[in-house]
Design a protein around this motif. Structure first.
Motif, PDB file in Angstrom:
ATOM      1  N   TRP A  78      -1.833  -3.784  -3.971  1.00  0.00           N
ATOM      2  CA  TRP A  78      -0.397  -3.517  -3.946  1.00  0.00           C
ATOM      3  C   TRP A  78       0.238  -3.660  -5.321  1.00  0.00           C
ATOM      4  O   TRP A  78       1.280  -3.058  -5.591  1.00  0.00           O
ATOM      5  N   GLN A  79      -0.374  -4.418  -6.209  1.00  0.00           N
ATOM      6  CA  GLN A  79       0.124  -4.480  -7.589  1.00  0.00           C
ATOM      7  C   GLN A  79      -0.062  -3.125  -8.284  1.00  0.00           C
ATOM      8  O   GLN A  79       0.834  -2.657  -9.001  1.00  0.00           O
ATOM      9  N   SER A  88       7.357  -6.732 -10.338  1.00  0.00           N
ATOM     10  CA  SER A  88       5.930  -6.422 -10.446  1.00  0.00           C
ATOM     11  C   SER A  88       5.191  -7.503 -11.229  1.00  0.00           C
ATOM     12  O   SER A  88       4.064  -7.873 -10.889  1.00  0.00           O
ATOM     13  N   THR A  98       4.484 -10.456  -9.013  1.00  0.00           N
ATOM     14  CA  THR A  98       3.487 -10.250  -7.956  1.00  0.00           C
ATOM     15  C   THR A  98       2.072 -10.571  -8.422  1.00  0.00           C
ATOM     16  O   THR A  98       1.197 -10.814  -7.584  1.00  0.00           O
TER      17      THR A  98
END
Length: 292
Positions: free
Chosen positions: A62-63, A279, A282
Motif C-alpha cells: 500500500w505504500q 505517505s 506510512t
C-alpha cells in the motif's frame, strides 16, 4: 533464655543487616538494579534500530500503491498547464529531438517555450532522481532513508505549489500553443514537480517490486498484458499489483484534475504535499526485514 526472645533477636539482626546493605553503596541490594540498566539502554536503542533497519519489501504494497497515486496526482497539473507529463520523460526527450530537427528542416532558430519547458522538466527529473545515489550509499531499503526521501518529495511539491501560486499564470491552458507557466516561477513549478517524481522513481525502483519505478507505467502495461495468469480467477501477485498501479495512477490524476478545475494547480500541489507527508508516515508501519 526464652527461645522466643532468641528468635526475635535473630530476626532483628537480619533486618539490620539487610538495611545496612541497602544503604551501603556497592552492596548486593544496590547491585540488584544493575541488570535493569541494559534493558533500559536497549529500550532506548530500539527506535534507532527500527529506523536504521531494512524494511520488509514484501509488506510495502500500500505504500507503493500510494506512490502510484501520487504519480497521477503530480502529473495532472503540469499537463493541464503546459501539456507536459512531469514524470514521463520519453515525451519530453522526443520533443527536444523535434526542436533540434527543426533547426535543419526550417529556418526557425528559436528555442520555443514548450521546448524550454521540456528541457526544464527533463533536467529537473534527472536532478531529483540523482538524490537516489545517497540511498545507494546508505542502503536503499533503510527505513530512515525512504522516509527522508519521501519528505524531500513533499518539500519539492510544496515548492511547486508556491511557485505555481506566485507565477500569476493560469492553471489550465486552453490550447497547446498557449501553454501556461512560461515565466520563471512557472518554469520552477514544473521543475520542482518533475524532481519529486524523479526521486520517487528511484526509491520505488530500488525496492524491486511489481510496481517498477511507480512513475512510468509502460513496463507495467507490457508485463501486465503478457502475464501468463492474466485471466486466472484467483489472486495473482504479479497481475494484481500491476492492476493496482494502473488503477491508482488513474485515480490520482482524476482527483488532481478535479482540484485544478475547481481551484488551481497551487491548491492541487498543496494537497499533494499533505499526501506526501502521510505517505512518509506510512513507512513506519512496515515491519523490519526478517533475518534468515
Amino acid at each position: 533464655m526464652d527461645p522466643q526472645l532468641t528468635s526475635r533477636k535473630g530476626y532483628l539482626g537480619k533486618l539490620d543487616l539487610s538495611s545496612a546493605e541497602e544503604m551501603t553503596p556497592g552492596t548486593t541490594a544496590a547491585s540488584s538494579s544493575a541488570p535493569l540498566e541494559p534493558t533500559i539502554e536497549q529500550s532506548r536503542r530500539e527506535p534507532r534500530q527500527f529506523l536504521t533497519s531494512n524494511i520488509d519489501i514484501n509488506a510495502t504494497l500500500w505504500q507503493l500503491v500510494m506512490y502510484c497515486f501520487m504519480t497521477g496526482f503530480t502529473s495532472a497539473p503540469t499537463f493541464l498547464a503546459c501539456y507536459l507529463w512531469c514524470g514521463f520523460q520519453t515525451g519530453g526527450l522526443v520533443q527536444l529531438s523535434l526542436a533540434v530537427a527543426r533547426l535543419f528542416a526550417t529556418s526557425d532558430r528559436t528555442f520555443h517555450k514548450p521546448d524550454q519547458q521540456a528541457l526544464t522538466s527533463l533536467l529537473s527529473f534527472l536532478l531529483g532522481t540523482a538524490f537516489g545515489r545517497i540511498g545507494d550509499k546508505v542502503g536503499p531499503k533503510k527505513r530512515w532513508w525512504i522516509m527522508t526521501a519521501t519528505f524531500l518529495m513533499a518539500l519539492f511539491t510544496m515548492a511547486a505549489a508556491l511557485c505555481a501560486h506566485f507565477s500569476g499564470e493560469p492553471s489550465v491552458a486552453e490550447f497547446r500553443t498557449a501553454a501556461s507557466w512560461q515565466n520563471a516561477k512557472g518554469m520552477a513549478a514544473l521543475g520542482f514537480a518533475s524532481a519529486s517524481l524523479g526521486l520517487q522513481g528511484i526509491v520505488a525502483k530500488r525496492l524491486n517490486s511489481q510496481f517498477g519505478t511507480s512513475v512510468v507505467l509502460t513496463t507495467v502495461w507490457v508485463e501486465l498484458v503478457n502475464d501468463p495468469k492474466l485471466f486466472a480467477l484467483k489472486l495473482v501477485k504479479s497481475r494484481d499489483h500491476r492492476l493496482l498501479a494502473v488503477f491508482f495512477t488513474f485515480l490520482g490524476g482524476m482527483c488532481s484534475a478535479g482540484i485544478v478545475f475547481a481551484s488551481s494547480s497551487a491548491v492541487a500541489f498543496g494537497a499533494c504535499t499533505g499526501l506526501r507527508l502521510i505517505s512518509m508516515l506510512t513507512w513506519l508501519v512496515v515491519p523490519m526485514e526478517k533475518l534468515t
